[in-house]
Design an enzyme around this catalytic site. Sequence first.
Site, PDB file in Angstrom:
ATOM      1  N   SER A 102       0.833  -1.199   0.000  1.00 31.86           N
ATOM      2  CA  SER A 102       0.000   0.000   0.000  1.00 31.86           C
ATOM      3  C   SER A 102       0.876   1.261   0.000  1.00 31.86           C
ATOM      4  CB  SER A 102      -0.957  -0.024   1.199  1.00 31.86           C
ATOM      5  OG  SER A 102      -1.983   0.922   1.027  1.00 31.86           O
ATOM      6  N   LYS A 115     -19.511  18.307   3.844  1.00 33.24           N
ATOM      7  CA  LYS A 115     -18.544  18.566   4.914  1.00 33.24           C
ATOM      8  C   LYS A 115     -18.332  17.321   5.767  1.00 33.24           C
ATOM      9  CE  LYS A 115     -15.825  20.849   7.612  1.00 33.24           C
ATOM     10  NZ  LYS A 115     -14.470  21.195   7.140  1.00 33.24           N
TER      11      LYS A 115
END
Length: 339
Positions: free
Chosen positions: A168, A220
Site C-alpha cells: 500500500s 462537509k
Amino acid sequence: MEFLYEYGLFAAKSLTWVLAIGLLVALVAGLAARQKQGGDQLEVEDLSADLRRQQQRLQLATAANDAERKVLKQQFKQLDKANKKAGDQRNRLYVLEFKGSMDAREVSGLSREVSALLQLARAGDEVLLRLESGGGLVHGYGLGAAELGRLKAHGLSLTVAVDKVAASGGYMMACVAERIIAAPFAIVGSIGVVAQLPNFNKFLKKKDIDIELHTAGEYKRTLTLFGENDEHGRAKFREELEVIHQRFKDFIAQNRPALALDKVATGEHWLAIDACELGLVDELMTSSEYLLGQSTEKRIIRLRHKPKLSLKEKLGKAVEVGVSRALMKLYEAGQRPFG
C-alpha cells in the site's frame, strides 16, 4: 543489647532506602540534564570500514598458523596506512532505513536524512533505502514518496530494498525508486485504498441519547461515528475513495510505466517471487546481499536520524523493552520441550 541490635537493623534498612531513592533521583536528574543538552542527531556510520574490519578479523581467525597470521597483520597495517594517506575516492552508496507505522510519523526523520544527504552527495553517488511498511495514512505516505522524489530530482540514483514488506503506502514510496529489489518472500503490492469506521447510532438510540451534527457544505461530513448515516453520504464516501485510488494508480504509472495496472492495482498483495514476474519488483535479492556486492566498488555510508526523546518517552521505552524481554523469555520457556 537487643535494643541496639534492633536499632542498628532499622538504621541499616533506612540507609538502604535513602541510598536507593537518592540513586533514582540522581538517575532521573541525569536523564533530564542530558535531555536539555541533547537534541535531534544525525548518525553517520562508515559501513565500508566495518565490512573491511570484519573481513580482516575473519581472515586472521581462519589463518593456518601464527606465521600466516603475522604476515596478514602486517599486510592489513600497511593497507590501512595507505588508505588513510590516499583517502577513499570511490563513489558513495548512502544507506537510509525507513520502518513506517500506520500514521507514517517516521517521515519527519526521513526528511531530515534526505536534506542532510543532499548536502553531502555528489554526482555518481547512489542511495539505498531499506524500506519496511505495510502502509497507512495516504497523506503521510504521500509525503514520504515526495521526500524520496527529492533524491531523484537531485540526480541521485535511488534503489529500494524490501526485506519484509512494502505494501500500500509502503509500495507507493518504493515505486519512486529506479530499481526495487526484494527478498523472495517479502510482501509487495496492495495498490488499493481502504477505510472503515464504527457507527454507534443504534446503540445511542437505545439509550435515548440524541446526537446533533451541524455542517455548512453538503459534503462537509459524509459518514459519522455517532449520527445516522445514509446512502447519499455513503456514495460520496465511496466516490472519494475511488478518487484516491485513481491518484494512487496514476502515481504508480508515472514511476513504473511498464506495469499492467489492471492486473496489479486490485488491492492484492503478492510474495516478491511472484511480484517480480508481474513487474512490481525488479530483482530478488536481500539488502545485505546488495550491500556486500557493492562494497568493493563503492564506499558505503549509513545515515540515521535519531530523534530527541523526552524523559517520559525514555522511561516509557525502557519499560517497553523490559516487558518485551520478559514476554519473550516466557514464550521461549513455553517452547522448550519437557524432560
